[in-house]
Scaffold this motif. Structure first.
Motif, PDB file in Angstrom:
ATOM      1  N   UNK A   8       4.870 -15.923   7.879  1.00 48.02           N
ATOM      2  CA  UNK A   8       5.209 -14.625   8.460  1.00 48.02           C
ATOM      3  C   UNK A   8       5.522 -13.612   7.356  1.00 48.02           C
ATOM      4  N   UNK A   9       6.300 -14.037   6.371  1.00 47.80           N
ATOM      5  CA  UNK A   9       6.647 -13.144   5.262  1.00 47.80           C
ATOM      6  C   UNK A   9       5.423 -12.814   4.406  1.00 47.80           C
ATOM      7  N   UNK A  10       4.559 -13.798   4.188  1.00 46.54           N
ATOM      8  CA  UNK A  10       3.333 -13.556   3.412  1.00 46.54           C
ATOM      9  C   UNK A  10       2.457 -12.533   4.131  1.00 46.54           C
ATOM     10  N   UNK A  11       2.363 -12.674   5.447  1.00 45.34           N
ATOM     11  CA  UNK A  11       1.561 -11.745   6.247  1.00 45.34           C
ATOM     12  C   UNK A  11       2.140 -10.331   6.143  1.00 45.34           C
ATOM     13  N   UNK A  12       3.465 -10.231   6.260  1.00 48.73           N
ATOM     14  CA  UNK A  12       4.128  -8.929   6.177  1.00 48.73           C
ATOM     15  C   UNK A  12       3.919  -8.305   4.797  1.00 48.73           C
ATOM     16  N   UNK A  13       4.018  -9.118   3.751  1.00 47.79           N
ATOM     17  CA  UNK A  13       3.835  -8.611   2.389  1.00 47.79           C
ATOM     18  C   UNK A  13       2.404  -8.112   2.201  1.00 47.79           C
ATOM     19  N   UNK A  14       1.451  -8.878   2.701  1.00 49.26           N
ATOM     20  CA  UNK A  14       0.043  -8.485   2.575  1.00 49.26           C
ATOM     21  C   UNK A  14      -0.211  -7.164   3.307  1.00 49.26           C
ATOM     22  N   UNK A  15       0.364  -7.024   4.499  1.00 52.36           N
ATOM     23  CA  UNK A  15       0.205  -5.782   5.264  1.00 52.36           C
ATOM     24  C   UNK A  15       0.756  -4.592   4.491  1.00 52.36           C
ATOM     25  N   UNK A  16       1.938  -4.772   3.877  1.00 51.50           N
ATOM     26  CA  UNK A  16       2.555  -3.674   3.130  1.00 51.50           C
ATOM     27  C   UNK A  16       1.701  -3.279   1.938  1.00 51.50           C
ATOM     28  N   UNK A  17       1.163  -4.288   1.221  1.00 50.94           N
ATOM     29  CA  UNK A  17       0.313  -4.001   0.055  1.00 50.94           C
ATOM     30  C   UNK A  17      -0.920  -3.207   0.471  1.00 50.94           C
ATOM     31  N   UNK A  18      -1.574  -3.668   1.534  1.00 53.95           N
ATOM     32  CA  UNK A  18      -2.793  -2.999   1.993  1.00 53.95           C
ATOM     33  C   UNK A  18      -2.499  -1.584   2.472  1.00 53.95           C
ATOM     34  N   UNK A  19      -1.395  -1.410   3.191  1.00 47.80           N
ATOM     35  CA  UNK A  19      -1.021  -0.080   3.670  1.00 47.80           C
ATOM     36  C   UNK A  19      -0.740   0.856   2.505  1.00 47.80           C
ATOM     37  N   UNK A  20      -0.015   0.361   1.516  1.00 43.61           N
ATOM     38  CA  UNK A  20       0.316   1.188   0.351  1.00 43.61           C
ATOM     39  C   UNK A  20      -0.952   1.618  -0.382  1.00 43.61           C
ATOM     40  N   UNK A  21      -1.907   0.698  -0.534  1.00 46.44           N
ATOM     41  CA  UNK A  21      -3.173   1.037  -1.193  1.00 46.44           C
ATOM     42  C   UNK A  21      -3.923   2.112  -0.415  1.00 46.44           C
ATOM     43  N   UNK A  22      -3.969   1.954   0.904  1.00 43.25           N
ATOM     44  CA  UNK A  22      -4.660   2.925   1.755  1.00 43.25           C
ATOM     45  C   UNK A  22      -4.005   4.299   1.648  1.00 43.25           C
ATOM     46  N   UNK A  23      -2.680   4.321   1.705  1.00 43.09           N
ATOM     47  CA  UNK A  23      -1.964   5.598   1.597  1.00 43.09           C
ATOM     48  C   UNK A  23      -2.222   6.265   0.249  1.00 43.09           C
ATOM     49  N   UNK A  24      -2.221   5.476  -0.826  1.00 41.88           N
ATOM     50  CA  UNK A  24      -2.463   6.047  -2.167  1.00 41.88           C
ATOM     51  C   UNK A  24      -3.867   6.615  -2.260  1.00 41.88           C
ATOM     52  N   UNK A  25      -4.845   5.892  -1.703  1.00 44.73           N
ATOM     53  CA  UNK A  25      -6.227   6.366  -1.730  1.00 44.73           C
ATOM     54  C   UNK A  25      -6.369   7.709  -1.013  1.00 44.73           C
ATOM     55  N   UNK A  26      -5.556   7.903   0.027  1.00 43.61           N
ATOM     56  CA  UNK A  26      -5.621   9.127   0.818  1.00 43.61           C
ATOM     57  C   UNK A  26      -4.613  10.186   0.378  1.00 43.61           C
ATOM     58  N   UNK A  27      -3.996   9.987  -0.786  1.00 41.35           N
ATOM     59  CA  UNK A  27      -3.090  10.994  -1.335  1.00 41.35           C
ATOM     60  C   UNK A  27      -1.756  11.115  -0.624  1.00 41.35           C
TER      61      UNK A  27
END
Length: 150
Positions: free
Chosen positions: A54-73
């Motif tokens: 569960x924690x690994x899944x949550x961490x992966x989601x946060x990483x992916x979200x952060x990358x997406x947000x950075x890509x979109x400024x």
């Protein structure tokens, strides 16, 4: 102390310290735990393995979200996700370095007798069980491909 109890304690401490960002991250973890526990047919208390997944899944989601947000400024949203990731990582076991993972993978390859890319399934099956929670699955997969090609 179970993960849920630890999170509850940390929520209380974050409330006392008036740390809103940490409190939000802790509440999201607790929410995920409660959702899994309330699913039909689920155990009342999660096993340690289920908690780690569960924690690994949550961490992966946060990483992916952060990358997406950075890509979109959207740096402010990316920073919020990275802060939550930092809180989640406190509860995960220490992640192995790439060199440590390579060493473990070499042991696994030798143990299962893998000789080429056609044996990737055997190696990945054993590797994901042995390295669960200790290394990123994506990194494991890339390293196994690399090692089996050579």
């Amino acid at each position: 102390m179970s993960l849920k109890q630890q999170i509850d304690t940390d929520i209380k401490n974050a409330m006392r310290a008036k740390n809103k960002e940490e409190l939000q991250a802790l509440r999201s973890i607790k929410s995920m735990i409660l959702l899994v526990e309330s699913e039909k047919g689920a155990e009342e208390n999660l096993s340690e393995d289920a908690e780690m997944k569960l924690l690994m899944k949550a961490a992966k989601q946060r990483k992916e979200s952060a990358e997406t947000y950075k890509e979109n400024g959207r740096d402010e949203l990316a920073n919020a996700e990275l802060l939550e990731l930092e809180v989640i990582e406190r509860y995960l076991p220490k992640q192995m370095s790439e060199e440590e993972v390579k060493g473990k993978l070499q042991e696994i390859i030798d143990k299962v007798g893998a000789s080429g890319p056609q044996d990737m399934g055997k190696v990945m099956g054993a590797a994901t069980k042995e390295l669960a929670g200790k290394a990123d699955g994506k990194m494991i997969s890339q390293l196994v491909k690399q090692m089996l090609k050579s």
